[in-house]
Design a protein around this motif. Structure first.
Motif, PDB file in Angstrom:
ATOM      1  N   LYS A  90       0.836  -1.213   0.000  1.00  0.00           N
ATOM      2  CA  LYS A  90       0.000   0.000   0.000  1.00  0.00           C
ATOM      3  C   LYS A  90       0.864   1.254   0.000  1.00  0.00           C
ATOM      4  CE  LYS A  90      -3.321   2.404   2.956  1.00  0.00           C
ATOM      5  NZ  LYS A  90      -4.003   2.357   4.258  1.00  0.00           N
ATOM      6  N   GLN A  91       1.897   1.278   0.846  1.00  0.00           N
ATOM      7  CA  GLN A  91       2.739   2.464   0.954  1.00  0.00           C
ATOM      8  C   GLN A  91       3.660   2.629  -0.253  1.00  0.00           C
ATOM      9  OE1 GLN A  91       2.311   4.983   2.951  1.00  0.00           O
ATOM     10  NE2 GLN A  91       0.599   3.874   3.860  1.00  0.00           N
ATOM     11  N   LEU A  92       4.094   1.537  -0.874  1.00  0.00           N
ATOM     12  CA  LEU A  92       4.850   1.649  -2.122  1.00  0.00           C
ATOM     13  C   LEU A  92       4.005   2.368  -3.168  1.00  0.00           C
ATOM     14  CD1 LEU A  92       6.571  -1.859  -2.445  1.00  0.00           C
ATOM     15  CD2 LEU A  92       7.732   0.345  -2.262  1.00  0.00           C
ATOM     16  N   GLU A  93       2.760   1.947  -3.280  1.00  0.00           N
ATOM     17  CA  GLU A  93       1.844   2.575  -4.242  1.00  0.00           C
ATOM     18  C   GLU A  93       1.582   4.039  -3.881  1.00  0.00           C
ATOM     19  OE1 GLU A  93      -2.799   2.023  -5.375  1.00  0.00           O
ATOM     20  OE2 GLU A  93      -1.592   0.193  -5.432  1.00  0.00           O
ATOM     21  N   ASN A  94       1.344   4.311  -2.599  1.00  0.00           N
ATOM     22  CA  ASN A  94       1.083   5.683  -2.149  1.00  0.00           C
ATOM     23  C   ASN A  94       2.249   6.620  -2.438  1.00  0.00           C
ATOM     24  OD1 ASN A  94      -1.409   4.918  -1.198  1.00  0.00           O
ATOM     25  ND2 ASN A  94      -0.865   5.014   0.965  1.00  0.00           N
ATOM     26  N   THR A 117       7.473   0.546  17.293  1.00  0.00           N
ATOM     27  CA  THR A 117       6.023   0.471  17.502  1.00  0.00           C
ATOM     28  C   THR A 117       5.740  -0.187  18.837  1.00  0.00           C
ATOM     29  OG1 THR A 117       5.838  -1.661  16.356  1.00  0.00           O
ATOM     30  CG2 THR A 117       5.551   0.299  15.017  1.00  0.00           C
ATOM     31  N   ARG A 118       4.885   0.433  19.613  1.00  0.00           N
ATOM     32  CA  ARG A 118       4.540  -0.092  20.938  1.00  0.00           C
ATOM     33  C   ARG A 118       3.038  -0.360  21.059  1.00  0.00           C
ATOM     34  NH1 ARG A 118       9.206  -1.424  22.428  1.00  0.00           N
ATOM     35  NH2 ARG A 118      10.707   0.150  22.985  1.00  0.00           N
ATOM     36  N   GLU A 119       2.300  -0.101  20.015  1.00  0.00           N
ATOM     37  CA  GLU A 119       0.844  -0.210  20.068  1.00  0.00           C
ATOM     38  C   GLU A 119       0.373  -1.642  19.825  1.00  0.00           C
ATOM     39  OE1 GLU A 119      -0.795   2.048  16.835  1.00  0.00           O
ATOM     40  OE2 GLU A 119       0.418   1.011  15.386  1.00  0.00           O
ATOM     41  N   ALA A 120      -0.877  -1.903  20.160  1.00  0.00           N
ATOM     42  CA  ALA A 120      -1.464  -3.221  19.946  1.00  0.00           C
ATOM     43  C   ALA A 120      -1.790  -3.445  18.471  1.00  0.00           C
ATOM     44  CB  ALA A 120      -2.728  -3.367  20.784  1.00  0.00           C
ATOM     45  N   GLY A 121      -2.122  -2.374  17.759  1.00  0.00           N
ATOM     46  CA  GLY A 121      -2.509  -2.476  16.354  1.00  0.00           C
ATOM     47  C   GLY A 121      -1.342  -2.231  15.416  1.00  0.00           C
ATOM     48  N   VAL A 122      -1.665  -1.790  14.187  1.00  0.00           N
ATOM     49  CA  VAL A 122      -0.626  -1.592  13.179  1.00  0.00           C
ATOM     50  C   VAL A 122      -0.625  -0.185  12.589  1.00  0.00           C
ATOM     51  CG1 VAL A 122      -0.447  -4.037  12.555  1.00  0.00           C
ATOM     52  CG2 VAL A 122      -2.090  -2.568  11.363  1.00  0.00           C
ATOM     53  N   ARG A 123      -1.400   0.711  13.155  1.00  0.00           N
ATOM     54  CA  ARG A 123      -1.486   2.071  12.625  1.00  0.00           C
ATOM     55  C   ARG A 123      -0.120   2.765  12.641  1.00  0.00           C
ATOM     56  NH1 ARG A 123      -6.094   5.046  15.451  1.00  0.00           N
ATOM     57  NH2 ARG A 123      -7.262   3.421  14.402  1.00  0.00           N
ATOM     58  N   ASN A 124       0.581   2.687  13.768  1.00  0.00           N
ATOM     59  CA  ASN A 124       1.885   3.322  13.872  1.00  0.00           C
ATOM     60  C   ASN A 124       2.923   2.604  13.009  1.00  0.00           C
ATOM     61  OD1 ASN A 124       3.352   5.514  14.975  1.00  0.00           O
ATOM     62  ND2 ASN A 124       4.408   4.086  16.326  1.00  0.00           N
ATOM     63  N   LEU A 125       2.808   1.304  12.881  1.00  0.00           N
ATOM     64  CA  LEU A 125       3.698   0.544  12.011  1.00  0.00           C
ATOM     65  C   LEU A 125       3.571   1.042  10.575  1.00  0.00           C
ATOM     66  CD1 LEU A 125       5.647  -1.744  11.318  1.00  0.00           C
ATOM     67  CD2 LEU A 125       3.671  -3.309  11.312  1.00  0.00           C
ATOM     68  N   GLU A 126       2.353   1.267  10.132  1.00  0.00           N
ATOM     69  CA  GLU A 126       2.148   1.781   8.778  1.00  0.00           C
ATOM     70  C   GLU A 126       2.769   3.173   8.628  1.00  0.00           C
ATOM     71  OE1 GLU A 126      -1.229   2.227   5.317  1.00  0.00           O
ATOM     72  OE2 GLU A 126      -1.914   1.905   7.378  1.00  0.00           O
ATOM     73  N   ARG A 127       2.641   4.004   9.653  1.00  0.00           N
ATOM     74  CA  ARG A 127       3.250   5.338   9.615  1.00  0.00           C
ATOM     75  C   ARG A 127       4.772   5.255   9.495  1.00  0.00           C
ATOM     76  NH1 ARG A 127      -0.298   6.908  14.404  1.00  0.00           N
ATOM     77  NH2 ARG A 127      -2.181   7.682  13.424  1.00  0.00           N
ATOM     78  N   LYS A 128       5.376   4.337  10.226  1.00  0.00           N
ATOM     79  CA  LYS A 128       6.835   4.181  10.179  1.00  0.00           C
ATOM     80  C   LYS A 128       7.286   3.679   8.806  1.00  0.00           C
ATOM     81  CE  LYS A 128       7.631   5.545  14.315  1.00  0.00           C
ATOM     82  NZ  LYS A 128       8.225   6.843  14.559  1.00  0.00           N
ATOM     83  N   ILE A 129       6.562   2.735   8.232  1.00  0.00           N
ATOM     84  CA  ILE A 129       6.880   2.251   6.885  1.00  0.00           C
ATOM     85  C   ILE A 129       6.748   3.391   5.885  1.00  0.00           C
ATOM     86  CG2 ILE A 129       6.067   0.736   5.019  1.00  0.00           C
ATOM     87  CD1 ILE A 129       5.374  -1.321   7.282  1.00  0.00           C
ATOM     88  N   ALA A 130       5.688   4.181   6.023  1.00  0.00           N
ATOM     89  CA  ALA A 130       5.491   5.337   5.138  1.00  0.00           C
ATOM     90  C   ALA A 130       6.646   6.324   5.274  1.00  0.00           C
ATOM     91  CB  ALA A 130       4.163   6.024   5.451  1.00  0.00           C
ATOM     92  N   SER A 131       7.121   6.539   6.488  1.00  0.00           N
ATOM     93  CA  SER A 131       8.234   7.460   6.720  1.00  0.00           C
ATOM     94  C   SER A 131       9.496   6.984   6.006  1.00  0.00           C
ATOM     95  CB  SER A 131       8.476   7.592   8.227  1.00  0.00           C
ATOM     96  OG  SER A 131       9.578   8.409   8.477  1.00  0.00           O
ATOM     97  N   VAL A 132       9.787   5.698   6.096  1.00  0.00           N
ATOM     98  CA  VAL A 132      10.953   5.134   5.425  1.00  0.00           C
ATOM     99  C   VAL A 132      10.807   5.303   3.907  1.00  0.00           C
ATOM    100  CG1 VAL A 132      12.163   2.971   4.895  1.00  0.00           C
ATOM    101  CG2 VAL A 132      11.521   3.494   7.262  1.00  0.00           C
ATOM    102  N   LEU A 133       9.631   4.996   3.389  1.00  0.00           N
ATOM    103  CA  LEU A 133       9.429   5.057   1.947  1.00  0.00           C
ATOM    104  C   LEU A 133       9.399   6.492   1.419  1.00  0.00           C
ATOM    105  CD1 LEU A 133       6.984   2.070   1.386  1.00  0.00           C
ATOM    106  CD2 LEU A 133       9.463   2.166   1.094  1.00  0.00           C
ATOM    107  N   ARG A 134       9.012   7.451   2.252  1.00  0.00           N
ATOM    108  CA  ARG A 134       9.097   8.866   1.839  1.00  0.00           C
ATOM    109  C   ARG A 134      10.549   9.266   1.593  1.00  0.00           C
ATOM    110  NH1 ARG A 134       4.933   9.659   5.238  1.00  0.00           N
ATOM    111  NH2 ARG A 134       6.215  10.172   7.043  1.00  0.00           N
ATOM    112  N   LYS A 135      11.429   8.791   2.457  1.00  0.00           N
ATOM    113  CA  LYS A 135      12.853   9.093   2.295  1.00  0.00           C
ATOM    114  C   LYS A 135      13.403   8.462   1.015  1.00  0.00           C
ATOM    115  CE  LYS A 135      13.468   9.891   7.120  1.00  0.00           C
ATOM    116  NZ  LYS A 135      13.614   9.438   8.417  1.00  0.00           N
TER     117      LYS A 135
END
Length: 148
Positions: A90-94, A117-135
């Motif tokens: 998803k983030q590659l495409e975005n 990531t310290r959360e129970a879900g994956v919302r923050n994980l997606e944000r971190k992946i997006a951050s890496v891919l933005r760079k």
């Protein structure tokens, strides 16, 4: 269905929606009717289902009226599989990137999950992946040709 009631707060007039919810959950209200914005509602067969990430921000008077069912969060392995199967694609495409331009190794994804990531879900994980891919997208936009 009322999603994330732990994040509900007062508006600019000081009106707190959780007080309204507390009023709706009074036992004498459950078998009666209520008027909301000039509409009459019969609540005799209504069950409210809510979600929350934390209980601390829910007022005790409302929390006492709830039947609380807790669910554990995703395991590291489940987060990894979700990242691999959905989030990275998803983030590659975005970010307008192709597989030929970037490689997120399994080890890198595991490192992000374990250290960022310290959360129970994956919302923050997606944000971190997006951050890496933005760079990476920035490097590509600047003319970087090799796979990152």
């Amino acid at each position: 269905m009322l999603d994330e009631i732990d994040k509900v707060g007062s508006d600019f007039r000081g009106i707190h929606p959780q007080h309204f919810l507390k009023h709706l959950t009074l036992s004498k209200m459950v078998n009666s009717q209520i008027i909301i914005w000039k509409f009459l509602f019969d609540l005799s067969n209504v069950m409210f289902i809510t979600t929350a990430n934390v209980l601390d921000t829910i007022p005790p008077a409302l929390r006492d009226r709830l039947e609380i069912i807790t669910f554990s969060g995703y395991t590291h392995d489940e987060k990894f599989k979700i990242a691999r199967d959905f989030l990275i694609k998803k983030q590659l495409e975005n970010h307008g990137l192709k597989d030929s331009q970037v490689e997120l190794t399994d080890k890198a994804v595991q490192f992000i999950i374990e250290h960022y990531t310290r959360e129970a879900g994956v919302r923050n994980l997606e944000r971190k992946i997006a951050s890496v891919l933005r760079k990476v997208a920035k490097k590509v936009a600047e003319g970087h040709k090799e796979k990152v």
